[in-house]
Every structure is written in C-alpha cells, then in structure tokens.
Design an enzyme around this catalytic site. Structure first.
Site, PDB file in Angstrom:
ATOM      1  N   SER A 148       0.893  -1.447  -0.175  1.00 13.56           N
ATOM      2  CA  SER A 148      -0.330  -0.142   0.244  1.00 13.56           C
ATOM      3  C   SER A 148       1.094   1.455  -0.098  1.00 13.56           C
ATOM      4  O   SER A 148       1.775   1.129   0.322  1.00 13.56           O
ATOM      5  CB  SER A 148      -1.015   0.526   1.065  1.00 13.56           C
ATOM      6  OG  SER A 148      -0.840   1.203   1.548  1.00 13.56           O
ATOM      7  N   TYR A 161      -2.077  -0.965  10.062  1.00 12.06           N
ATOM      8  CA  TYR A 161      -2.297  -1.951   8.802  1.00 12.06           C
ATOM      9  C   TYR A 161      -0.959  -1.068   8.154  1.00 12.06           C
ATOM     10  O   TYR A 161      -0.077  -2.082   6.918  1.00 12.06           O
ATOM     11  CB  TYR A 161      -3.517  -1.089   8.238  1.00 12.06           C
ATOM     12  CG  TYR A 161      -3.242  -0.955   6.403  1.00 12.06           C
ATOM     13  CD1 TYR A 161      -3.803  -2.607   6.263  1.00 12.06           C
ATOM     14  CD2 TYR A 161      -3.011  -0.178   5.618  1.00 12.06           C
ATOM     15  CE1 TYR A 161      -4.453  -2.358   4.554  1.00 12.06           C
ATOM     16  CE2 TYR A 161      -3.461  -0.282   4.533  1.00 12.06           C
ATOM     17  CZ  TYR A 161      -3.689  -0.962   4.244  1.00 12.06           C
ATOM     18  OH  TYR A 161      -4.130  -1.889   2.714  1.00 12.06           O
TER      19      TYR A 161
HETATM   20  P1  NAP Z   1     -11.822  -5.892  -0.668  1.00 12.64           P
HETATM   21  O1  NAP Z   1     -12.197  -5.811  -1.432  1.00 12.64           O
HETATM   22  O2  NAP Z   1     -12.035  -5.918   0.780  1.00 12.64           O
HETATM   23  O3  NAP Z   1     -11.227  -7.164  -0.328  1.00 12.64           O
HETATM   24  C1  NAP Z   1     -10.260  -7.768   0.564  1.00 12.64           C
HETATM   25  C2  NAP Z   1      -9.803  -9.802  -0.297  1.00 12.64           C
HETATM   26  O4  NAP Z   1      -9.589 -11.104   0.811  1.00 12.64           O
HETATM   27  C3  NAP Z   1     -10.910 -10.859   0.262  1.00 12.64           C
HETATM   28  O5  NAP Z   1     -11.187 -11.469  -1.062  1.00 12.64           O
HETATM   29  C4  NAP Z   1     -11.072 -11.413   1.194  1.00 12.64           C
HETATM   30  O6  NAP Z   1     -12.257 -12.322   0.922  1.00 12.64           O
HETATM   31  C5  NAP Z   1     -10.615 -11.397   1.559  1.00 12.64           C
HETATM   32  N1  NAP Z   1      -9.759 -12.063   2.615  1.00 12.64           N
HETATM   33  C6  NAP Z   1      -9.140 -10.679   3.609  1.00 12.64           C
HETATM   34  N2  NAP Z   1      -9.414 -11.374   5.159  1.00 12.64           N
HETATM   35  C7  NAP Z   1      -9.060 -12.634   4.669  1.00 12.64           C
HETATM   36  C8  NAP Z   1      -8.744 -13.450   5.681  1.00 12.64           C
HETATM   37  N3  NAP Z   1      -8.889 -13.139   7.344  1.00 12.64           N
HETATM   38  N4  NAP Z   1      -8.094 -14.364   4.920  1.00 12.64           N
HETATM   39  C9  NAP Z   1      -8.193 -14.920   4.015  1.00 12.64           C
HETATM   40  N5  NAP Z   1      -8.793 -14.347   2.846  1.00 12.64           N
HETATM   41  C10 NAP Z   1      -9.136 -12.798   3.398  1.00 12.64           C
HETATM   42  O7  NAP Z   1      -9.593  -5.515  -0.211  1.00 12.64           O
HETATM   43  P2  NAP Z   1      -9.376  -4.878  -2.220  1.00 12.64           P
HETATM   44  O8  NAP Z   1      -9.718  -3.747  -1.601  1.00 12.64           O
HETATM   45  O9  NAP Z   1      -9.796  -5.947  -2.861  1.00 12.64           O
HETATM   46  O10 NAP Z   1      -7.409  -5.278  -0.868  1.00 12.64           O
HETATM   47  C11 NAP Z   1      -6.602  -6.062  -1.227  1.00 12.64           C
HETATM   48  C12 NAP Z   1      -5.442  -5.909  -1.526  1.00 12.64           C
HETATM   49  O11 NAP Z   1      -4.879  -4.283  -1.508  1.00 12.64           O
HETATM   50  C13 NAP Z   1      -5.086  -5.404   0.405  1.00 12.64           C
HETATM   51  O12 NAP Z   1      -3.827  -5.990   0.781  1.00 12.64           O
HETATM   52  C14 NAP Z   1      -5.223  -4.315   0.776  1.00 12.64           C
HETATM   53  O13 NAP Z   1      -4.472  -4.500   1.928  1.00 12.64           O
HETATM   54  C15 NAP Z   1      -4.325  -3.703  -0.455  1.00 12.64           C
HETATM   55  N6  NAP Z   1      -4.975  -1.999  -0.347  1.00 12.64           N
HETATM   56  C16 NAP Z   1      -5.747  -1.524  -0.817  1.00 12.64           C
HETATM   57  C17 NAP Z   1      -6.337  -0.493  -1.072  1.00 12.64           C
HETATM   58  C18 NAP Z   1      -7.367   0.311  -1.531  1.00 12.64           C
HETATM   59  O14 NAP Z   1      -7.930   1.420  -1.722  1.00 12.64           O
HETATM   60  N7  NAP Z   1      -8.686  -1.368  -2.271  1.00 12.64           N
HETATM   61  C19 NAP Z   1      -4.693   0.312  -1.211  1.00 12.64           C
HETATM   62  C20 NAP Z   1      -3.886  -0.858  -0.580  1.00 12.64           C
HETATM   63  C21 NAP Z   1      -3.345  -1.194  -1.024  1.00 12.64           C
HETATM   64  P3  NAP Z   1     -13.702 -12.915   1.288  1.00 12.64           P
HETATM   65  O15 NAP Z   1     -14.703 -12.148  -0.016  1.00 12.64           O
HETATM   66  O16 NAP Z   1     -14.030 -14.451   1.488  1.00 12.64           O
HETATM   67  O17 NAP Z   1     -13.856 -11.899   2.201  1.00 12.64           O
END
Ligand code: NAP
Length: 255
Positions: A148, A161
């Site tokens: 991130s 985080y």
């Molecule tokens: P998201 O839409 O909330 O999706 C999260 C994903 O992670 C889902 O597939 C979820 O599975 C899985 N997950 C959550 N907790 C878990 C656990 N305990 N064990 C196994 N799987 C788990 O999030 P996202 O925004 O796509 O984030 C993806 C990555 O990008 C993360 O590492 C996040 O930190 C990073 N990121 C995101 C942003 C942003 O702005 N969105 C910015 C910087 C970095 P389920 O669907 O089964 O719950």
C-alpha cells in the site's frame, strides 16, 4: 501483452472480490490457470471464476482463513491436488499475496488482538505463503505482494495496517535477494485509493472522493483494473528484469 502466460499457473489470495478479483482475471486473460483463495465469500469466488471462464480462461477456488497460520499448509495441499489433477504437476509459476482485511482504527482504540489479526493477514500470511510456495515455485517464477502507498506515507487512522504494509515492502526486498539465484523475481505493488469494499465509506462520500481526486496527478479514484495491469506486467516475461521493487500504483497521489 497477449496470452503471455499460457501454460503458467498462478495463486492469487483474496481473489473473491476487489483488487484480487481483477488480478485473477488479468492473469487468466493472459492464459494462466488461476487458483484464487477466499475466506468467507464463496459466492464472490464463484463470480470471479464465472467471469474468467466466460472470457475463455481457467480458474478454481480454494478456501483459507489466512489469519490462521495453520490454514496455509492445508491450502497448499489442496492446491497440489488441484494442479496435479489439471496439469499433472504441482508447479506454481506466480504467487500473488493480495488478501487483506480493512485496517481502520487508530492508536486510541487499538487492542493487542486487533493488532495480531491485522498483522496475521497482512504480514505473517504472505511470509508463510512464500515459505510454503518455495518448493512448488518454478525457477524463473514470480512473487508479487500487494502492499500500500501507506507503507511509506502512513495515515494516523490506520497505523497498524501501515506498519504491516511497511513490513511487506521490507520482506519484498529481502526475498528478492534470497530467490534471485533461482531467477524468481519478488516485487510489491503499492496501490493508492482503489474502489473496493475495503473503503466503501470513502468512495461513497462525494466530498472525500473530490478531495482525493484533487490530490491525485491523474485526477481520479483508482480502480482494481489499474492495479491488475501492473501485476500482469510483473508476471509477464517483459517484467522479468524487475525485482526487489515496490511499484507505487496510485495515479500520482500526493506527489
Ligand atoms: P477487499 O475488496 O475488501 O477484498 C479483500 C479480499 O481479501 C477478499 O477476497 C477477502 O476474502 C480476502 N480476505 C480478507 N480477509 C481474509 C482472511 N482473513 N483470510 C483470507 N482472505 C481474506 O479488499 P481490496 O481493497 O481488494 O484489498 C486487496 C489488497 O489490496 C489488500 O492487501 C489491501 O491491503 C490492498 N490495498 C487496497 C487498497 C484500496 O484502496 N482498496 C489500497 C492499498 C492497498 P472474502 O471475500 O472471502 O472475505
């Protein structure tokens, strides 16, 4: 890039929604067979698979709660079985550590249990995923960690985080040196604000979106596909000379 990953296998954690779904779709579009993991959203995982198959790709889903360290060896055993059945070998070419839960909550409200949960999924799980992948990963393979922008520019509302993601950047650097002799590249992609369930309260708030867009060189909120394209590049042959890097994909946030 065009079908540059034909014959390759990829494991994408958290492929049931958001950025992980877009990454899984992007790698499958390039020809990789994609194993995607989910925790609670079996329906979301099925939707990802359906979208991949509709586009002519191949994917399957495996459940694992990555807060539980014991789930990782079990996940790889299931992966071995699936890959052996489909390809006759358990070789993995690309590992994408993407899964993560939201990390809202500042210093005053933090608890040791909350700290442990966030670190388990965002820092410990990627480390042990890579350890378990080691004897399956092909020489010349790829490890891509989703970090991130907050790893280097932390925000007070998400200190734990931000710390966990800083750890991922450090791990990326260390493992690039460790795995380089095998031709395996290890990189991190650091998204900025990207429209997913993780920040619904932000992207549904017009004032916040306006302020983020005003602070972004390219003038818009990020989309999962923006991140997936960078991952697909790093996974491709064209990305093969890049290792140990954290590639910020934020559209130029807070430059
Ligand atoms: P998201 O839409 O909330 O999706 C999260 C994903 O992670 C889902 O597939 C979820 O599975 C899985 N997950 C959550 N907790 C878990 C656990 N305990 N064990 C196994 N799987 C788990 O999030 P996202 O925004 O796509 O984030 C993806 C990555 O990008 C993360 O590492 C996040 O930190 C990073 N990121 C995101 C942003 C942003 O702005 N969105 C910015 C910087 C970095 P389920 O669907 O089964 O719950």
């Amino acid at each position: 890039m065009s079908q540059s990953l034909i014959g390759k296998t990829a494991l994408v954690t958290g492929g049931s929604r958001g950025i992980g779904r877009a990454i899984a779709q992007g790698l499958a579009r390039e020809g990789a067979t994609v194993a995607l993991t989910y925790n609670a959203s079996r329906a979301g995982a099925d939707e990802t698979i359906a979208a991949i198959e509709a586009a002519g790709g191949q994917a399957f889903a495996l459940q694992a709660d990555l807060v539980d360290a014991g789930a990782i060896p079990a996940l790889f055993e299931k992966l071995d079985g699936e890959l052996l059945a489909r390809h006759g070998a358990k070789r993995l070419d690309i590992l994408v550590n993407n899964a993560g839960n939201a990390g809202w909550g500042g210093l005053p409200d933090a608890t040791p249990d909350g700290w442990d949960t966030l670190f388990a999924v965002h820092a410990r799980a990627p480390f042990f995923m890579i350890q378990s992948a080691l004897d399956r990963l092909a020489d010349g393979g790829r490890v891509i960690n989703i970090s991130s922008a907050l790893a280097t520019r932390p925000m007070p509302v998400v200190p734990i985080y931000s710390m966990a993601k800083a750890g991922i950047n450090n791990l990326t650097h260390a493992l690039a040196m460790e795995l380089g002799p095998r031709g395996i590249t290890v990189n991190a992609v650091a998204p900025g604000w990207t429209r997913t369930d993780m920040n619904t309260a932000v992207h549904e708030n017009a004032e916040m979106v306006k302020s983020i867009e005003a602070d972004t060189a390219l003038g818009r909120f990020g989309e999962p596909a923006d991140i997936a394209q960078v991952v697909a590049f790093l996974a491709s042959d064209q990305g093969g000379w890049i290792t140990g890097q954290v590639i910020e994909a934020t559209g130029g946030y807070k430059l």
